[in-house]
Design a protein around this motif. Structure first.
Motif, PDB file in Angstrom:
ATOM      1  N   GLY A   1      -7.235   4.453   5.273  1.00 53.06           N
ATOM      2  CA  GLY A   1      -7.453   3.844   3.570  1.00 53.06           C
ATOM      3  C   GLY A   1      -8.792   3.000   3.676  1.00 53.06           C
ATOM      4  O   GLY A   1      -8.642   2.094   4.310  1.00 53.06           O
ATOM      5  N   SER A   2      -9.183   2.936   2.101  1.00 52.19           N
ATOM      6  CA  SER A   2      -9.559   1.739   1.927  1.00 52.19           C
ATOM      7  C   SER A   2      -8.437   0.101   1.905  1.00 52.19           C
ATOM      8  O   SER A   2      -7.564   0.620   1.559  1.00 52.19           O
ATOM      9  CB  SER A   2      -9.433   2.348   0.098  1.00 52.19           C
ATOM     10  OG  SER A   2     -10.606   0.918  -0.525  1.00 52.19           O
ATOM     11  N   GLY A   3      -9.348  -0.491   2.786  1.00 49.75           N
ATOM     12  CA  GLY A   3      -8.587  -2.007   2.825  1.00 49.75           C
ATOM     13  C   GLY A   3      -8.197  -1.966   3.912  1.00 49.75           C
ATOM     14  O   GLY A   3      -7.208  -2.850   4.557  1.00 49.75           O
TER      15      GLY A   3
ATOM     16  N   CYS B   1       0.602  -0.986  -0.106  1.00 52.24           N
ATOM     17  CA  CYS B   1       0.462  -0.171   0.144  1.00 52.24           C
ATOM     18  C   CYS B   1       0.621   1.291   0.057  1.00 52.24           C
ATOM     19  O   CYS B   1       2.058   0.953   0.460  1.00 52.24           O
ATOM     20  CB  CYS B   1      -1.251  -0.120   1.549  1.00 52.24           C
ATOM     21  SG  CYS B   1      -0.188   0.329   2.721  1.00 52.24           S
TER      22      CYS B   1
ATOM     23  N   SER C   1     -14.990  -3.403   6.397  1.00 54.69           N
ATOM     24  CA  SER C   1     -14.379  -2.129   6.239  1.00 54.69           C
ATOM     25  C   SER C   1     -15.851  -1.342   6.536  1.00 54.69           C
ATOM     26  O   SER C   1     -16.447  -0.736   5.357  1.00 54.69           O
ATOM     27  CB  SER C   1     -13.231  -1.920   5.295  1.00 54.69           C
ATOM     28  OG  SER C   1     -13.134  -0.649   5.644  1.00 54.69           O
ATOM     29  N   THR C   2     -15.871  -0.172   7.199  1.00 55.28           N
ATOM     30  CA  THR C   2     -16.945   0.662   7.009  1.00 55.28           C
ATOM     31  C   THR C   2     -16.198   1.851   6.153  1.00 55.28           C
ATOM     32  O   THR C   2     -16.681   3.018   6.940  1.00 55.28           O
ATOM     33  CB  THR C   2     -17.362   1.274   9.088  1.00 55.28           C
ATOM     34  OG1 THR C   2     -15.812   1.603   9.556  1.00 55.28           O
ATOM     35  CG2 THR C   2     -18.068   0.323   8.962  1.00 55.28           C
ATOM     36  N   ARG C   3     -15.149   1.932   5.990  1.00 57.97           N
ATOM     37  CA  ARG C   3     -14.691   3.021   5.489  1.00 57.97           C
ATOM     38  C   ARG C   3     -14.973   3.366   4.315  1.00 57.97           C
ATOM     39  O   ARG C   3     -14.681   2.548   3.624  1.00 57.97           O
ATOM     40  CB  ARG C   3     -13.246   3.198   5.800  1.00 57.97           C
ATOM     41  CG  ARG C   3     -12.395   3.157   7.277  1.00 57.97           C
ATOM     42  CD  ARG C   3     -11.487   3.666   7.251  1.00 57.97           C
ATOM     43  NE  ARG C   3     -10.608   3.850   8.783  1.00 57.97           N
ATOM     44  CZ  ARG C   3      -9.832   4.148   9.195  1.00 57.97           C
ATOM     45  NH1 ARG C   3      -8.998   4.847   8.127  1.00 57.97           N
ATOM     46  NH2 ARG C   3     -10.084   3.937  10.549  1.00 57.97           N
ATOM     47  N   ALA C   4     -15.140   4.040   3.116  1.00 54.77           N
ATOM     48  CA  ALA C   4     -15.147   4.275   2.133  1.00 54.77           C
ATOM     49  C   ALA C   4     -14.343   4.803   1.350  1.00 54.77           C
ATOM     50  O   ALA C   4     -12.660   5.241   1.739  1.00 54.77           O
ATOM     51  CB  ALA C   4     -16.582   6.012   1.553  1.00 54.77           C
TER      52      ALA C   4
ATOM     53  N   ARG D   1      -0.515   5.417   4.680  1.00 52.33           N
ATOM     54  CA  ARG D   1      -2.012   4.694   4.617  1.00 52.33           C
ATOM     55  C   ARG D   1      -0.999   3.090   5.189  1.00 52.33           C
ATOM     56  O   ARG D   1      -2.023   3.185   6.503  1.00 52.33           O
ATOM     57  CB  ARG D   1      -2.420   3.676   3.514  1.00 52.33           C
ATOM     58  CG  ARG D   1      -2.868   4.369   2.549  1.00 52.33           C
ATOM     59  CD  ARG D   1      -4.057   4.044   1.746  1.00 52.33           C
ATOM     60  NE  ARG D   1      -4.513   4.665   0.771  1.00 52.33           N
ATOM     61  CZ  ARG D   1      -5.332   4.372  -0.141  1.00 52.33           C
ATOM     62  NH1 ARG D   1      -5.495   3.299  -0.418  1.00 52.33           N
ATOM     63  NH2 ARG D   1      -6.321   5.438  -1.170  1.00 52.33           N
TER      64      ARG D   1
END
Length: 66
Positions: free
Chosen positions: A37-39, A18, A63-66, A22
């Motif tokens: 971040g994502s993932g 990544c 994951s609850t993050r967009a 992140r």
């Protein structure tokens, strides 16, 4: 039988794939991991495994993050 975790000085494999912005420290062992971040996840794969074993088959990590 599972493979023992490498020394904490070695990062989680997710941190190697990544972007650097992140990467953060695992909430459990302070190993570098893909945290933001994502993932991202607050735990490295070795700290996450025993946690997921207690969840049971009906619970999934999403994951609850967009």
């Amino acid at each position: 039988m599972s493979t023992p975790a490498p020394p904490i000085s070695e990062p989680d494999p997710s941190a190697l794939t990544c972007p650097g912005d992140r990467v953060g420290q695992c909430a459990g062992c302070q190993r570098k991991t893909h945290r933001y971040g994502s993932g991202g996840c607050p735990l490295c794969q070795w700290c996450m495994k025993p946690v997921m074993e207690h969840w049971g088959p009906a619970v999934r990590y999403v994951s609850t993050r967009a």
